[in-house]
Design a protein around this motif. Structure first.
Motif, PDB file in Angstrom:
ATOM      1  N   ARG A   1     -16.203 -36.089  42.030  1.00 49.04           N
ATOM      2  CA  ARG A   1     -16.741 -36.992  42.432  1.00 49.04           C
ATOM      3  C   ARG A   1     -15.542 -37.781  43.598  1.00 49.04           C
ATOM      4  O   ARG A   1     -15.962 -38.334  44.119  1.00 49.04           O
ATOM      5  N   LEU A   2     -14.461 -37.765  42.387  1.00 48.75           N
ATOM      6  CA  LEU A   2     -13.454 -38.158  42.467  1.00 48.75           C
ATOM      7  C   LEU A   2     -12.729 -37.549  44.039  1.00 48.75           C
ATOM      8  O   LEU A   2     -11.911 -38.400  44.900  1.00 48.75           O
ATOM      9  N   VAL A   3     -12.097 -36.397  43.839  1.00 44.90           N
ATOM     10  CA  VAL A   3     -12.087 -35.989  44.680  1.00 44.90           C
ATOM     11  C   VAL A   3     -12.854 -34.434  45.737  1.00 44.90           C
ATOM     12  O   VAL A   3     -12.114 -34.953  47.079  1.00 44.90           O
ATOM     13  N   GLU A   4     -13.673 -34.783  45.675  1.00 42.63           N
ATOM     14  CA  GLU A   4     -14.400 -33.829  46.963  1.00 42.63           C
ATOM     15  C   GLU A   4     -14.305 -34.278  48.713  1.00 42.63           C
ATOM     16  O   GLU A   4     -14.045 -33.956  48.994  1.00 42.63           O
ATOM     17  N   PRO A   5     -14.153 -36.029  48.769  1.00 44.61           N
ATOM     18  CA  PRO A   5     -13.581 -36.364  50.397  1.00 44.61           C
ATOM     19  C   PRO A   5     -12.452 -36.341  50.089  1.00 44.61           C
ATOM     20  O   PRO A   5     -12.154 -35.709  51.471  1.00 44.61           O
ATOM     21  N   GLU A   6     -11.645 -36.289  49.881  1.00 45.87           N
ATOM     22  CA  GLU A   6      -9.708 -36.015  49.944  1.00 45.87           C
ATOM     23  C   GLU A   6      -9.977 -33.461  50.173  1.00 45.87           C
ATOM     24  O   GLU A   6      -9.296 -33.331  51.361  1.00 45.87           O
ATOM     25  N   VAL A   7     -10.660 -33.096  49.554  1.00 42.73           N
ATOM     26  CA  VAL A   7     -10.335 -31.920  49.106  1.00 42.73           C
ATOM     27  C   VAL A   7     -11.499 -31.598  50.756  1.00 42.73           C
ATOM     28  O   VAL A   7     -10.582 -30.367  51.689  1.00 42.73           O
ATOM     29  N   GLU A   8     -11.724 -32.524  51.220  1.00 40.71           N
ATOM     30  CA  GLU A   8     -13.541 -32.042  52.399  1.00 40.71           C
ATOM     31  C   GLU A   8     -12.361 -32.872  53.884  1.00 40.71           C
ATOM     32  O   GLU A   8     -11.884 -31.638  54.883  1.00 40.71           O
ATOM     33  N   GLN A   9     -11.692 -33.718  53.904  1.00 39.91           N
ATOM     34  CA  GLN A   9     -10.596 -33.641  54.541  1.00 39.91           C
ATOM     35  C   GLN A   9      -9.101 -32.919  54.668  1.00 39.91           C
ATOM     36  O   GLN A   9      -8.685 -32.297  55.291  1.00 39.91           O
ATOM     37  N   SER A  10      -8.232 -32.039  53.465  1.00 37.02           N
ATOM     38  CA  SER A  10      -7.815 -31.661  53.709  1.00 37.02           C
ATOM     39  C   SER A  10      -8.612 -30.104  54.203  1.00 37.02           C
ATOM     40  O   SER A  10      -7.213 -28.954  55.081  1.00 37.02           O
ATOM     41  N   PHE A  11      -9.935 -29.584  53.719  1.00 33.59           N
ATOM     42  CA  PHE A  11      -9.974 -28.789  54.366  1.00 33.59           C
ATOM     43  C   PHE A  11     -10.019 -28.350  56.115  1.00 33.59           C
ATOM     44  O   PHE A  11      -9.860 -27.347  56.139  1.00 33.59           O
ATOM     45  N   GLU A  12     -10.359 -29.129  56.414  1.00 35.71           N
ATOM     46  CA  GLU A  12     -11.090 -29.328  58.133  1.00 35.71           C
ATOM     47  C   GLU A  12      -9.581 -29.865  58.920  1.00 35.71           C
ATOM     48  O   GLU A  12      -9.680 -28.903  59.769  1.00 35.71           O
ATOM     49  N   PHE A  13      -8.435 -30.091  58.046  1.00 34.63           N
ATOM     50  CA  PHE A  13      -7.426 -30.026  59.227  1.00 34.63           C
ATOM     51  C   PHE A  13      -6.865 -28.858  59.025  1.00 34.63           C
ATOM     52  O   PHE A  13      -6.206 -28.243  59.768  1.00 34.63           O
TER      53      PHE A  13
END
Length: 378
Positions: free
Chosen positions: A270-282
């Motif tokens: 829950r804490l990390v997934e938004p950051e992972v998605e943002q980094s993944f897209e970049f």
């Protein structure tokens, strides 16, 4: 086994005064030192208006950070070697190694971001790959000569050491001739560690691994996983076997992974997934998703395309994220199956002290003891 922290001096939107960014780095390394973690690394980046990692002078930064510690090793990942004069770099690193009683490690790179490279040394633009590699290789050899030779001399198209017009007030053997003209330089001090700090190359290609082995460098890598990682390590071992440098190298590379440890897998996700998605897209836009895939996997595979970024990266061991037991099991698997003996862990949610400091404490108290015990280490 070795477990290190890679710290980025994040300042999203340049919202914080830089002294607060520095204060956070100080707190992190002090905590890592108290917890008994093995190493603490910072990078080198310039002109960072985005606030991703504002670290233009890692040598000066680590001189401050290391002075607050007693045992942890410190590292730079990575010095952008073509942007430094090799004599100045040799002097600065040797000073830092002595200031820390030989606790310094240094990774080297040719640089990644064109804007950083060409605004300091336009000749080293990686668009000319052969020239970029030649500049890196020569600076590496000059750096080593400064730590090995006395006096130091070098003659090439790029460097004349000493400069032909160099003179001293009085002759001094072996640095001048009888007329006082310099024949070589005394580059001081020598590093505290014999031969200089351990040197690494930051790379993720077969050619990069092979070049590192030939140049007597260890390797730090980020993306490769599973079979790809095995192949890179095998290429490194094969090239190292043919090298004649006579230095002791690791059998396998150190790997960089994002990390966040929480009491449960669910909270960590829950804490990390938004950051992972943002980094993944970049990274997907810049390099494509193939950097995360294993041998034989097709980036156009519908199953891969339908997999959430968090799940895709987690199942390929790109994330050391989850409960202490889950993270320990993933590390044990990487150590047992892939031969990993050195982790660089980059904390997710880096600007939030609460979660990063909890991650570091859980690593030290609950994860690393389990990993070391499973591998028969104390």
């Amino acid at each position: 086994m070795r477990f290190d922290i890679l710290h980025a001096l994040e300042n999203d939107g340049n919202a914080r005064p830089w002294r607060e960014v520095l204060g956070q780095a100080r707190r992190r390394i002090e905590l890592a030192d108290r917890l008994g973690l093995d190493g603490f690394w910072v990078g080198e980046h310039h002109f960072d208006h985005l606030g991703i990692d504002q670290s233009p002078n890692p040598v000066l930064l680590l001189a401050d950070l290391a002075s607050r510690t007693t045992q942890i090793r410190i590292g730079i990942a990575a010095v952008i070697l073509p942007m430094w004069h090799p004599i100045r770099l040799a002097e600065d690193l040797a000073m830092l190694d002595n200031m820390t009683d030989g606790r310094l490690d240094v990774a080297l790179s040719r640089g990644i971001l064109q804007a950083e490279i060409i605004n300091v040394n336009a000749e080293a633009d990686r668009k000319d790959d052969a020239r970029s590699k030649a500049i890196f290789a020569e600076r590496l050899e000059v750096l080593r000569a400064c730590w090995r030779d006395d006096p130091v001399s070098w003659s090439s198209e790029r460097f004349q050491i000493p400069h032909p017009d160099t003179t001293w007030p009085a002759p001094a053997t072996p640095y001048t001739d009888e007329d006082g003209h310099a024949t070589g330089l005394a580059v001081l001090p020598r590093p505290a560690q014999p031969g200089g700090p351990p040197l690494y190359s930051v790379t993720d290609t077969v050619g990069g691994f092979e070049a590192a082995a030939r140049q007597g460098l260890d390797v730090i890598t980020w993306y490769p996983t599973h079979g790809i990682l095995d192949g890179l390590n095998e290429a490194f071992r094969a090239a190292r076997a043919q090298a004649t440098h006579g230095v002791e190298l690791q059998d396998t590379c150190a790997i960089l992974r994002g990390a966040l440890v929480a009491p449960t897998d669910e909270e960590a996700r829950r804490l990390v997934e938004p950051e992972v998605e943002q980094s993944f897209e970049f990274i997907r836009r810049v390099r494509g998703i193939k950097v995360w895939l294993d041998e034989g996997e097709d980036p156009e595979d519908p199953r891969i395309a339908a997999t959430k970024p968090y799940d895709l990266l987690l199942e390929r061991d790109h994330l050391m994220v989850g409960s202490p037991d889950s993270v320990a099991e993933r590390m044990i698997r990487l150590a047992s199956k892939r031969g990993v003996r050195h982790f660089l862990l980059s904390p997710s949610l880096n600007e939030q002290d609460e979660y990063v400091e909890r991650t570091m404490r859980l690593l030290a108290d609950a994860v690393l003891p389990k990993v070391r015990a499973a591998l028969g280490e104390t």
